[in-house]
Design a protein around this motif. Structure first.
Motif, PDB file in Angstrom:
ATOM      1  N   LYS A 164      32.496  -2.024 -18.151  1.00 22.11           N
ATOM      2  CA  LYS A 164      33.706  -1.872 -17.532  1.00 22.11           C
ATOM      3  C   LYS A 164      34.973  -2.158 -18.076  1.00 22.11           C
ATOM      4  CE  LYS A 164      35.527  -2.084 -12.836  1.00 22.11           C
ATOM      5  NZ  LYS A 164      35.389  -2.667 -11.625  1.00 22.11           N
ATOM      6  N   GLN A 165      35.857  -1.647 -18.306  1.00 25.44           N
ATOM      7  CA  GLN A 165      37.089  -1.969 -18.783  1.00 25.44           C
ATOM      8  C   GLN A 165      37.889  -2.752 -17.851  1.00 25.44           C
ATOM      9  OE1 GLN A 165      39.100  -3.125 -21.382  1.00 25.44           O
ATOM     10  NE2 GLN A 165      39.280  -0.983 -22.151  1.00 25.44           N
ATOM     11  N   GLU A 166      38.329  -4.096 -18.348  1.00 26.26           N
ATOM     12  CA  GLU A 166      39.326  -4.942 -17.373  1.00 26.26           C
ATOM     13  C   GLU A 166      40.624  -5.345 -18.406  1.00 26.26           C
ATOM     14  OE1 GLU A 166      35.558  -6.926 -14.484  1.00 26.26           O
ATOM     15  OE2 GLU A 166      36.863  -8.178 -15.841  1.00 26.26           O
ATOM     16  N   VAL A 167      41.493  -5.386 -17.734  1.00 27.18           N
ATOM     17  CA  VAL A 167      42.909  -5.697 -18.255  1.00 27.18           C
ATOM     18  C   VAL A 167      43.349  -6.802 -17.587  1.00 27.18           C
ATOM     19  CG1 VAL A 167      45.074  -5.077 -18.919  1.00 27.18           C
ATOM     20  CG2 VAL A 167      43.058  -3.385 -18.761  1.00 27.18           C
ATOM     21  N   THR A 168      43.639  -8.061 -18.398  1.00 23.11           N
ATOM     22  CA  THR A 168      44.309  -9.179 -17.669  1.00 23.11           C
ATOM     23  C   THR A 168      45.739  -9.610 -18.467  1.00 23.11           C
ATOM     24  OG1 THR A 168      42.009 -10.087 -17.764  1.00 23.11           O
ATOM     25  CG2 THR A 168      43.980 -11.631 -17.730  1.00 23.11           C
ATOM     26  N   GLN A 169      46.435 -10.134 -17.701  1.00 22.66           N
ATOM     27  CA  GLN A 169      47.925 -10.496 -18.136  1.00 22.66           C
ATOM     28  C   GLN A 169      48.312 -11.703 -17.855  1.00 22.66           C
ATOM     29  OE1 GLN A 169      49.793  -6.282 -16.651  1.00 22.66           O
ATOM     30  NE2 GLN A 169      51.195  -7.461 -17.982  1.00 22.66           N
ATOM     31  N   ILE A 170      48.824 -12.478 -18.950  1.00 27.68           N
ATOM     32  CA  ILE A 170      49.125 -13.737 -18.799  1.00 27.68           C
ATOM     33  C   ILE A 170      50.531 -14.107 -19.368  1.00 27.68           C
ATOM     34  CG2 ILE A 170      48.512 -16.161 -19.508  1.00 27.68           C
ATOM     35  CD1 ILE A 170      45.798 -15.340 -19.657  1.00 27.68           C
ATOM     36  N   PRO A 171      51.527 -14.652 -18.704  1.00 25.81           N
ATOM     37  CA  PRO A 171      51.238 -15.499 -17.381  1.00 25.81           C
ATOM     38  C   PRO A 171      51.416 -14.203 -16.047  1.00 25.81           C
ATOM     39  CG  PRO A 171      53.545 -15.895 -18.192  1.00 25.81           C
ATOM     40  CD  PRO A 171      52.876 -14.979 -19.286  1.00 25.81           C
ATOM     41  N   ALA A 172      51.189 -14.854 -15.125  1.00 28.91           N
ATOM     42  CA  ALA A 172      51.292 -14.131 -13.861  1.00 28.91           C
ATOM     43  C   ALA A 172      52.730 -13.969 -13.300  1.00 28.91           C
ATOM     44  CB  ALA A 172      50.656 -14.480 -12.674  1.00 28.91           C
ATOM     45  N   ALA A 173      53.271 -15.055 -13.505  1.00 21.60           N
ATOM     46  CA  ALA A 173      55.019 -15.090 -13.429  1.00 21.60           C
ATOM     47  C   ALA A 173      55.689 -15.857 -14.569  1.00 21.60           C
ATOM     48  CB  ALA A 173      55.073 -15.558 -12.042  1.00 21.60           C
ATOM     49  N   LEU A 174      56.766 -15.565 -14.601  1.00 20.05           N
ATOM     50  CA  LEU A 174      57.549 -16.593 -15.842  1.00 20.05           C
ATOM     51  C   LEU A 174      59.179 -16.547 -15.213  1.00 20.05           C
ATOM     52  CD1 LEU A 174      57.303 -17.631 -18.693  1.00 20.05           C
ATOM     53  CD2 LEU A 174      57.740 -15.168 -19.382  1.00 20.05           C
ATOM     54  N   SER A 175      59.571 -17.521 -15.467  1.00 19.51           N
ATOM     55  CA  SER A 175      61.149 -17.822 -15.267  1.00 19.51           C
ATOM     56  C   SER A 175      61.732 -18.411 -16.243  1.00 19.51           C
ATOM     57  CB  SER A 175      61.246 -18.669 -13.981  1.00 19.51           C
ATOM     58  OG  SER A 175      62.710 -18.805 -13.681  1.00 19.51           O
ATOM     59  N   VAL A 176      62.579 -17.684 -17.025  1.00 23.12           N
ATOM     60  CA  VAL A 176      63.289 -18.249 -18.293  1.00 23.12           C
ATOM     61  C   VAL A 176      64.853 -18.044 -17.981  1.00 23.12           C
ATOM     62  CG1 VAL A 176      61.565 -17.404 -19.685  1.00 23.12           C
ATOM     63  CG2 VAL A 176      63.353 -16.050 -19.225  1.00 23.12           C
ATOM     64  N   PRO A 177      65.768 -18.917 -18.680  1.00 20.11           N
ATOM     65  CA  PRO A 177      67.199 -18.761 -18.903  1.00 20.11           C
ATOM     66  C   PRO A 177      67.589 -17.394 -19.623  1.00 20.11           C
ATOM     67  CG  PRO A 177      66.472 -20.687 -20.083  1.00 20.11           C
ATOM     68  CD  PRO A 177      65.245 -19.970 -19.465  1.00 20.11           C
ATOM     69  N   GLU A 178      68.906 -16.851 -19.570  1.00 17.12           N
ATOM     70  CA  GLU A 178      69.369 -16.168 -20.178  1.00 17.12           C
ATOM     71  C   GLU A 178      69.206 -16.176 -21.660  1.00 17.12           C
ATOM     72  OE1 GLU A 178      73.014 -14.693 -18.718  1.00 17.12           O
ATOM     73  OE2 GLU A 178      73.162 -13.138 -19.864  1.00 17.12           O
ATOM     74  N   GLY A 179      68.998 -15.354 -22.385  1.00 18.57           N
ATOM     75  CA  GLY A 179      69.191 -15.346 -23.897  1.00 18.57           C
ATOM     76  C   GLY A 179      67.807 -15.802 -24.606  1.00 18.57           C
ATOM     77  N   GLU A 180      66.775 -16.583 -23.623  1.00 17.67           N
ATOM     78  CA  GLU A 180      65.857 -16.830 -24.575  1.00 17.67           C
ATOM     79  C   GLU A 180      64.772 -15.769 -24.847  1.00 17.67           C
ATOM     80  OE1 GLU A 180      64.161 -20.587 -22.987  1.00 17.67           O
ATOM     81  OE2 GLU A 180      62.222 -19.528 -22.626  1.00 17.67           O
ATOM     82  N   ASN A 181      64.030 -15.807 -26.022  1.00 16.32           N
ATOM     83  CA  ASN A 181      62.984 -14.659 -26.519  1.00 16.32           C
ATOM     84  C   ASN A 181      61.850 -15.257 -25.628  1.00 16.32           C
ATOM     85  OD1 ASN A 181      65.035 -13.913 -28.293  1.00 16.32           O
ATOM     86  ND2 ASN A 181      64.467 -15.472 -29.743  1.00 16.32           N
ATOM     87  N   LEU A 182      60.752 -14.219 -25.351  1.00 19.06           N
ATOM     88  CA  LEU A 182      59.807 -14.333 -24.449  1.00 19.06           C
ATOM     89  C   LEU A 182      58.607 -13.450 -24.960  1.00 19.06           C
ATOM     90  CD1 LEU A 182      59.457 -12.307 -21.874  1.00 19.06           C
ATOM     91  CD2 LEU A 182      61.902 -13.459 -21.396  1.00 19.06           C
ATOM     92  N   VAL A 183      57.284 -13.870 -24.570  1.00 12.70           N
ATOM     93  CA  VAL A 183      56.578 -12.881 -25.074  1.00 12.70           C
ATOM     94  C   VAL A 183      55.379 -12.996 -23.771  1.00 12.70           C
ATOM     95  CG1 VAL A 183      54.186 -13.095 -26.503  1.00 12.70           C
ATOM     96  CG2 VAL A 183      56.368 -13.767 -27.505  1.00 12.70           C
ATOM     97  N   LEU A 184      55.164 -11.670 -23.297  1.00 15.72           N
ATOM     98  CA  LEU A 184      54.137 -11.572 -22.620  1.00 15.72           C
ATOM     99  C   LEU A 184      52.950 -10.983 -23.177  1.00 15.72           C
ATOM    100  CD1 LEU A 184      56.431  -9.432 -19.992  1.00 15.72           C
ATOM    101  CD2 LEU A 184      56.042 -11.882 -20.336  1.00 15.72           C
ATOM    102  N   ASN A 185      51.611 -11.578 -22.328  1.00 20.55           N
ATOM    103  CA  ASN A 185      50.386 -11.236 -23.163  1.00 20.55           C
ATOM    104  C   ASN A 185      49.468 -10.508 -22.263  1.00 20.55           C
ATOM    105  OD1 ASN A 185      50.335 -13.285 -25.456  1.00 20.55           O
ATOM    106  ND2 ASN A 185      50.770 -14.947 -23.784  1.00 20.55           N
ATOM    107  N   CYS A 186      48.703  -9.642 -23.011  1.00 23.06           N
ATOM    108  CA  CYS A 186      47.753  -8.854 -22.401  1.00 23.06           C
ATOM    109  C   CYS A 186      46.422  -8.537 -23.017  1.00 23.06           C
ATOM    110  CB  CYS A 186      48.438  -7.013 -22.255  1.00 23.06           C
ATOM    111  SG  CYS A 186      47.126  -5.941 -21.902  1.00 23.06           S
TER     112      CYS A 186
END
Lengths: 111, 112
Positions: free
Chosen positions: A1-23
């Motif tokens: 059975k396919q399961e999809v997980t995302q990390i982090p669940a929540a993220l707070s960053v200052p404006e202008g920052e580069n960021l990465v969301l994972n799946c």
């Protein structure tokens, strides 16, 4: 059975920052992978679609990569803005016509 | 490109009452159609999908049913609502060879 997980669940960053969301997904037999954005109380807006044969897709400040063999995708957001604040969802389309979603990452960009 | 219409947008219903949520798609033909539910603070749960008129696949045994009377019409129903049926219901479609999924604006159901 396919399961999809995302990390982090929540993220707070200052404006202008580069960021990465994972799946990550458990079954590499996917047709495509899609990243969505959801604003509070609204439907989902498609951001990027990566076919199983592709490695990445780009749209403006967004770049999504796909490593099907390892079951991973990342969404890179460059120079984040307060308007980027939303929930970002990753989803994979399986061979059975079903698109399976992760729980999402809630992003807050501080001005 | 396709457009997905859902109605009603908001619905407040008493426990035990019936439900009918409608979804219609414009701008494409022979789409795969989907109903998802999003409970408060949770991810999207696939409820039903359809690859053609009269063809319905159920993902989760529950108090709901779906029908597809026309190519671009998908209906979600219940004979008697439960409190646990509350949530945000989203209709979606896949049309074309890319497999890209598109969503409507959703119907918010509160069962009291």
């Amino acid at each position: 059975k396919q399961e999809v997980t995302q990390i982090p669940a929540a993220l707070s960053v200052p404006e202008g920052e580069n960021l990465v969301l994972n799946c990550s997904f458990t079954d590499s037999a996917i047709y495509n992978l899609q990243w969505f954005r959801q604003d509070p109380g609204k439907g989902l807006t498609s951001l990027l679609l990566i076919q199983s044969s592709q490695r990445e897709q780009t749209s403006g400040r967004l770049n999504a990569s796909l490593d099907k063999s390892s079951g991973r995708s990342t969404l890179y957001i460059a120079a984040s803005q307060p308007g980027d604040s939303a929930t970002y969802l990753c989803a994979v389309l399986t061979g059975g016509f079903k698109t399976i979603f992760g729980a999402g990452t809630r992003l807050f960009v501080k001005a | 490109s396709q457009t997905i219409h859902q109605w009603p947008a908001t619905l407040v219903q008493p426990v035990g009452s019936p439900l009918s949520l409608e979804c219609t798609v414009e701008g494409t033909s022979n789409p795969n159609l989907y109903w998802y539910r999003q409970a408060a603070g949770r991810g999207l749960q696939l409820l039903f999908y359809s690859v053609g008129i009269g063809q319905i696949s159920s993902e989760v045994p529950q108090n709901l049913s779906a029908s597809r009377p026309q190519d671009r019409q998908f209906i979600l129903s219940s004979k008697k609502l439960l409190l646990s049926d509350s949530g945000f219901y989203l209709c979606a479609c896949i049309a074309g060879s890319t497999g890209e999924l598109f969503f409507g604006e959703g119907s918010r159901l509160t069962v009291l």
